[in-house]
Design an enzyme around this catalytic site. Structure first.
Site, short mmCIF file in Angstrom:
data_model
loop_
_atom_site.label_atom_id
_atom_site.label_comp_id
_atom_site.label_asym_id
_atom_site.label_seq_id
_atom_site.Cartn_x
_atom_site.Cartn_y
_atom_site.Cartn_z
CG ASP A 187 3.10 3.91 1.49
OD1 ASP A 187 2.88 5.18 1.84
OD2 ASP A 187 2.27 3.14 0.98
CE LYS B 129 -1.89 5.93 5.41
NZ LYS B 129 -3.01 6.18 4.68
CG MET C 232 -3.66 -4.27 5.15
SD MET C 232 -4.50 -2.78 5.02
CE MET C 232 -4.83 -3.07 3.27
N1 SAH Z 1 -0.58 -1.56 -2.26
C1 SAH Z 1 -0.04 -2.83 -1.48
C2 SAH Z 1 -0.87 -3.13 -0.56
C3 SAH Z 1 -0.76 -2.34 0.56
S1 SAH Z 1 -1.75 -2.85 1.98
C4 SAH Z 1 0.27 -3.72 -2.69
O1 SAH Z 1 -0.20 -3.66 -4.11
O2 SAH Z 1 0.70 -4.63 -2.38
C5 SAH Z 1 -0.68 -3.44 2.94
C6 SAH Z 1 -0.62 -5.11 3.04
O3 SAH Z 1 -0.09 -5.57 1.62
C7 SAH Z 1 0.21 -5.67 4.09
O4 SAH Z 1 -0.66 -5.62 5.17
C8 SAH Z 1 0.30 -7.09 3.41
O5 SAH Z 1 -0.90 -7.67 3.55
C9 SAH Z 1 0.93 -6.84 2.08
N2 SAH Z 1 1.93 -6.54 1.49
C10 SAH Z 1 2.62 -5.66 1.26
N3 SAH Z 1 3.88 -5.75 0.98
C11 SAH Z 1 3.96 -7.01 1.35
C12 SAH Z 1 5.33 -8.06 1.24
N4 SAH Z 1 6.42 -7.75 1.00
N5 SAH Z 1 5.03 -9.32 1.74
C13 SAH Z 1 3.80 -9.81 2.15
N6 SAH Z 1 2.64 -8.88 2.05
C14 SAH Z 1 3.03 -7.68 1.78
#
Ligand code: SAH
Length: 266
Positions: free
Chosen positions: A39, A61, A175
């Protein structure tokens, strides 16, 4: 490697960005992969663990910038596995949380490809750790709700705001940056007090991490002015109150002494 034969796919959680927040298993699988589909959110430090001979392909994405659609990603991982590669599908955070894991699992199973999940640290856990806060709080936050505020293109955000507006819950909104004004307005309309604490964490666990404390009624302003381009998590609820002044009485030396841990005043 017995749990990673050629022709197998592992959906691996890359965690929030800091390579030290990978599990040991994730690191081992990344090192063993011959082909990695990752990703956009997966950091360079994590990808650097791949073998020199491995190919790393971004299928990232990001909001508004879809480089590969989900069906194409499903086909890519299946075809790579059928061609005999050891495939790691590397996803930010935990693959099973807003990670489209079901589509990829089904595509593999339908094609008779062996597939398994290696969990990762999700953004909510990383964000709370960075804030030095707990996501749950005895008596005040008995429930943790992970919710996405991402609406499909052209659709309005359709969430059950009344059940989300629970003063005894912590909401972790994934998100949610673009929808922050909506989230704030709808939760207040549904009865959550405007002064409910909110924490915003952008790029949690990365070098460019940023953290802010605000309140639900001021969230739209904070999201618009304080956040940059990176992935950001909104944490809403009483457990996220900004840290107060530490009460020195809570860790008096005499407490240590009473528990036989240190001499009083030593
Ligand atoms: N599978 C991922 C989430 C994917 S959706 C998980 O478990 O964390 C993508 C969203 O995750 C982003 O829009 C944001 O809201 C959050 N996100 C992912 N990585 C992040 C990070 N390092 N800091 C803050 N938010 C994060």
């Amino acid at each position: 490697m017995t749990d990673f034969p050629e022709g197998m796919v592992w959906l691996v959680g890359a965690g929030p960005g800091d390579p030290e927040l990978l599990t040991r298993k994730a690191e081992r699988l990344i090192r063993a992969a011959s082909l990695i589909f990752h990703d956009a959110l997966v950091g360079a430090g994590v990808l650097a663990l791949a073998a020199a001979t491995a190919r790393c392909i971004s299928v990232g994405k990001r909001a508004g910038r879809h480089s590969r659609d989900q069906a194409t990603i499903d086909r890519l991982i299946v075809e790579a596995a059928l061609a005999g590669e050891r495939v790691v599908r590397l996803k930010g955070g935990d693959p099973a949380i807003f990670g489209r894991a079901t589509e990829e699992l089904e595509a593999c199973r339908d094609a008779g490809v062996m597939v398994a999940i290696c969990p990762g640290i999700t953004a909510a856990s990383a964000a709370a750790a960075s804030l030095g806060a707990s996501l749950t709080l005895r008596g005040l936050a008995r429930k943790l709700v992970l919710v996405t505020a991402h609406a499909r293109a052209g659709e309005t955000l359709d969430l059950d705001w009344h059940s989300l507006a629970d003063p005894d819950a912590t909401l972790a909104v994934y998100m949610g940056k673009a929808a922050a004004p909506d989230v704030s307005r709808q939760l207040i309309n549904a009865g959550l007090p405007g002064e409910t604490p909110v924490a915003l964490v952008e790029n949690a666990s990365r070098d460019d991490e940023r953290r802010f404390h605000t309140r639900l009624d001021l969230l739209p302003l904070a999201a618009r002015t304080a956040l940059g381009d990176g992935p950001a998590l909104l944490l809403i609820g009483r457990a996220l109150a900004p840290p107060g002044v530490t009460d020195p009485a809570r860790c008096r030396p005499s407490t240590l002494a009473r528990h036989g841990l240190r001499g009083n005043g030593a």
